[in-house]
Design a protein around this motif. Sequence first.
Motif, PDB file in Angstrom:
ATOM      1  N   ARG A 195     -23.234 -10.580 -21.173  1.00 26.75           N
ATOM      2  CA  ARG A 195     -23.813 -10.452 -22.497  1.00 26.75           C
ATOM      3  C   ARG A 195     -24.508  -9.097 -22.673  1.00 26.75           C
ATOM      4  O   ARG A 195     -24.749  -8.671 -23.795  1.00 26.75           O
ATOM      5  N   ASP A 196     -24.883  -8.419 -21.602  1.00 23.19           N
ATOM      6  CA  ASP A 196     -25.560  -7.124 -21.672  1.00 23.19           C
ATOM      7  C   ASP A 196     -24.649  -6.038 -21.110  1.00 23.19           C
ATOM      8  O   ASP A 196     -23.952  -6.244 -20.109  1.00 23.19           O
ATOM      9  N   LYS A 197     -24.686  -4.871 -21.760  1.00 20.82           N
ATOM     10  CA  LYS A 197     -23.946  -3.703 -21.287  1.00 20.82           C
ATOM     11  C   LYS A 197     -24.835  -2.474 -21.463  1.00 20.82           C
ATOM     12  O   LYS A 197     -25.606  -2.375 -22.421  1.00 20.82           O
ATOM     13  N   ALA A 198     -24.700  -1.517 -20.536  1.00 21.15           N
ATOM     14  CA  ALA A 198     -25.472  -0.269 -20.621  1.00 21.15           C
ATOM     15  C   ALA A 198     -24.688   0.845 -19.945  1.00 21.15           C
ATOM     16  O   ALA A 198     -23.979   0.617 -18.956  1.00 21.15           O
ATOM     17  N   ILE A 199     -24.777   2.051 -20.523  1.00 20.93           N
ATOM     18  CA  ILE A 199     -24.165   3.237 -19.911  1.00 20.93           C
ATOM     19  C   ILE A 199     -25.213   4.342 -19.870  1.00 20.93           C
ATOM     20  O   ILE A 199     -26.114   4.401 -20.703  1.00 20.93           O
ATOM     21  N   VAL A 200     -25.085   5.201 -18.879  1.00 18.41           N
ATOM     22  CA  VAL A 200     -25.974   6.356 -18.716  1.00 18.41           C
ATOM     23  C   VAL A 200     -25.090   7.591 -18.613  1.00 18.41           C
ATOM     24  O   VAL A 200     -24.128   7.606 -17.834  1.00 18.41           O
ATOM     25  N   PHE A 201     -25.399   8.611 -19.409  1.00 16.25           N
ATOM     26  CA  PHE A 201     -24.607   9.851 -19.342  1.00 16.25           C
ATOM     27  C   PHE A 201     -25.554  11.022 -19.105  1.00 16.25           C
ATOM     28  O   PHE A 201     -26.741  10.974 -19.447  1.00 16.25           O
ATOM     29  N   PRO A 202     -25.040  12.099 -18.535  1.00 15.13           N
ATOM     30  CA  PRO A 202     -25.913  13.187 -18.062  1.00 15.13           C
ATOM     31  C   PRO A 202     -26.471  14.040 -19.196  1.00 15.13           C
ATOM     32  O   PRO A 202     -26.103  13.906 -20.366  1.00 15.13           O
ATOM     33  N   ALA A 203     -27.363  14.936 -18.807  1.00 16.26           N
ATOM     34  CA  ALA A 203     -27.943  15.878 -19.768  1.00 16.26           C
ATOM     35  C   ALA A 203     -26.886  16.884 -20.226  1.00 16.26           C
ATOM     36  O   ALA A 203     -25.839  17.043 -19.611  1.00 16.26           O
ATOM     37  N   HIS A 204     -27.187  17.583 -21.319  1.00 12.72           N
ATOM     38  CA  HIS A 204     -26.324  18.610 -21.895  1.00 12.72           C
ATOM     39  C   HIS A 204     -24.976  18.044 -22.352  1.00 12.72           C
ATOM     40  O   HIS A 204     -23.946  18.714 -22.273  1.00 12.72           O
ATOM     41  N   THR A 205     -24.998  16.806 -22.821  1.00 10.43           N
ATOM     42  CA  THR A 205     -23.801  16.187 -23.378  1.00 10.43           C
ATOM     43  C   THR A 205     -23.775  16.413 -24.885  1.00 10.43           C
ATOM     44  O   THR A 205     -24.760  16.173 -25.579  1.00 10.43           O
ATOM     45  N   THR A 206     -22.644  16.896 -25.398  1.00 14.43           N
ATOM     46  CA  THR A 206     -22.507  17.135 -26.833  1.00 14.43           C
ATOM     47  C   THR A 206     -22.302  15.810 -27.556  1.00 14.43           C
ATOM     48  O   THR A 206     -21.432  15.019 -27.185  1.00 14.43           O
ATOM     49  N   ILE A 207     -23.098  15.585 -28.607  1.00 11.75           N
ATOM     50  CA  ILE A 207     -22.985  14.339 -29.357  1.00 11.75           C
ATOM     51  C   ILE A 207     -22.513  14.575 -30.797  1.00 11.75           C
ATOM     52  O   ILE A 207     -22.077  13.634 -31.466  1.00 11.75           O
ATOM     53  N   ALA A 208     -22.584  15.805 -31.290  1.00 11.39           N
ATOM     54  CA  ALA A 208     -22.102  16.111 -32.633  1.00 11.39           C
ATOM     55  C   ALA A 208     -21.788  17.599 -32.719  1.00 11.39           C
ATOM     56  O   ALA A 208     -22.264  18.402 -31.913  1.00 11.39           O
ATOM     57  N   PHE A 209     -20.984  17.973 -33.711  1.00  8.27           N
ATOM     58  CA  PHE A 209     -20.580  19.379 -33.875  1.00  8.27           C
ATOM     59  C   PHE A 209     -20.207  19.617 -35.334  1.00  8.27           C
ATOM     60  O   PHE A 209     -20.026  18.670 -36.123  1.00  8.27           O
ATOM     61  N   SER A 210     -20.077  20.881 -35.698  1.00  7.50           N
ATOM     62  CA  SER A 210     -19.587  21.267 -37.020  1.00  7.50           C
ATOM     63  C   SER A 210     -18.611  22.422 -36.852  1.00  7.50           C
ATOM     64  O   SER A 210     -18.667  23.164 -35.855  1.00  7.50           O
ATOM     65  N   VAL A 211     -17.705  22.585 -37.813  1.00 10.26           N
ATOM     66  CA  VAL A 211     -16.619  23.559 -37.685  1.00 10.26           C
ATOM     67  C   VAL A 211     -16.487  24.413 -38.937  1.00 10.26           C
ATOM     68  O   VAL A 211     -16.971  24.050 -40.010  1.00 10.26           O
ATOM     69  N   PHE A 212     -15.816  25.556 -38.776  1.00  7.06           N
ATOM     70  CA  PHE A 212     -15.309  26.379 -39.868  1.00  7.06           C
ATOM     71  C   PHE A 212     -13.793  26.379 -39.760  1.00  7.06           C
ATOM     72  O   PHE A 212     -13.244  26.569 -38.665  1.00  7.06           O
ATOM     73  N   GLU A 213     -13.120  26.193 -40.879  1.00  7.99           N
ATOM     74  CA  GLU A 213     -11.663  26.197 -40.868  1.00  7.99           C
ATOM     75  C   GLU A 213     -11.131  27.631 -40.808  1.00  7.99           C
ATOM     76  O   GLU A 213     -11.797  28.584 -41.203  1.00  7.99           O
ATOM     77  N   LEU A 214      -9.896  27.765 -40.312  1.00  7.35           N
ATOM     78  CA  LEU A 214      -9.210  29.053 -40.252  1.00  7.35           C
ATOM     79  C   LEU A 214      -8.024  29.043 -41.202  1.00  7.35           C
ATOM     80  O   LEU A 214      -7.270  28.065 -41.245  1.00  7.35           O
TER      81      LEU A 214
END
Length: 352
Positions: A195-214
Amino acid sequence: MFAAATKSFVKQVGDGGRLVPVPSLSEADKYQPLSLVVKKKRCFLFPRYKFTSTPFTLKDILIGDREISAGISSYQLLNYEDESDVSLYGRRGNHIVNDVGINVTGSDSIAVKASFGVVTKHEVEVSTLLKEITTRKINCDHSLIRQSRSSRKAVLCVVMESIRTTRQCSLSVHAGIRGESMRFHFMDEQNPRGRDKAIVFPAHTTIAFSVFELFIYLDGVFDLCVTSVSKGGFEREETATFALLYRLRNILFERNRRVMDIISRSQLYLDDLVSDFYDKSLSMTDISLKEGTHIRVNLLNHNIPKGPCILCGMGNYKRETVYGCFQCSVDGQKYVRLHAVPCFDIWHKRMK
């Protein structure tokens, strides 16, 4: 579970719709500044776009080995801690259950807790990048360019900013049922395993970004679309052909206009030469010729200056003469100016 947490983060942070959540923890390291991603529209039923990571950066597709000197600035954005209840009957709840594989027997909701801590924002210096790419071209034979060009729905984008964690982070999910006086009422006596789940991920992990089109032209020149109004993509051969024909049409039209203007000016110049020749010849002899009862006279002998002919001197190119007729009058003036040839004859024929 990671995708659900990043979507929730982007939804709460906002940023005017420019931020894109990282879809997978395994691909988080591929959304760094100056990395290349492919943007595709799924279909007309889904207005949102799908972003796919690539193993390439902007430098990899440019001609030449010179490094990109545009700097990357970073600063702390916020401290993010989130706890939310998600219904199992909604699309987000179903996505989390399928992604995590949690046991939801006897449950109607799940509790999701995301602890990202302090997150930082890393962004490319746009002004420096724009100055540098003005002299650079894209290698159109690169495999990524050829594959992206073949799909009319694909747009190549550059990651301009990314949001990363600064410490080890955790995501946890717990299934339960909603209680009246508390957030969740857990049935401990009937609580099965899983019934319970958990994950741990390291530091400096990208969680969001933005882009410019070409927007990439056929010759390798490209534009960085820095506003939402400008759209990226690839110049097609039929579009380039149409643009070339349109430019040729404008060139021929302008050349034809100039030729007609030269011809018009030349005709006026020849008319002036002929008129001046007759005027000078008659002024040298100072002879007044008779045409019926009207006499052609040199107005200079009567202290009347040279002026525009009443027939051919009223347009944009004023043709002047020293000859006229005292027997005719116009607008209260006791004489009219007329070229000796042929305006004098034409005027008196009209008068008759």
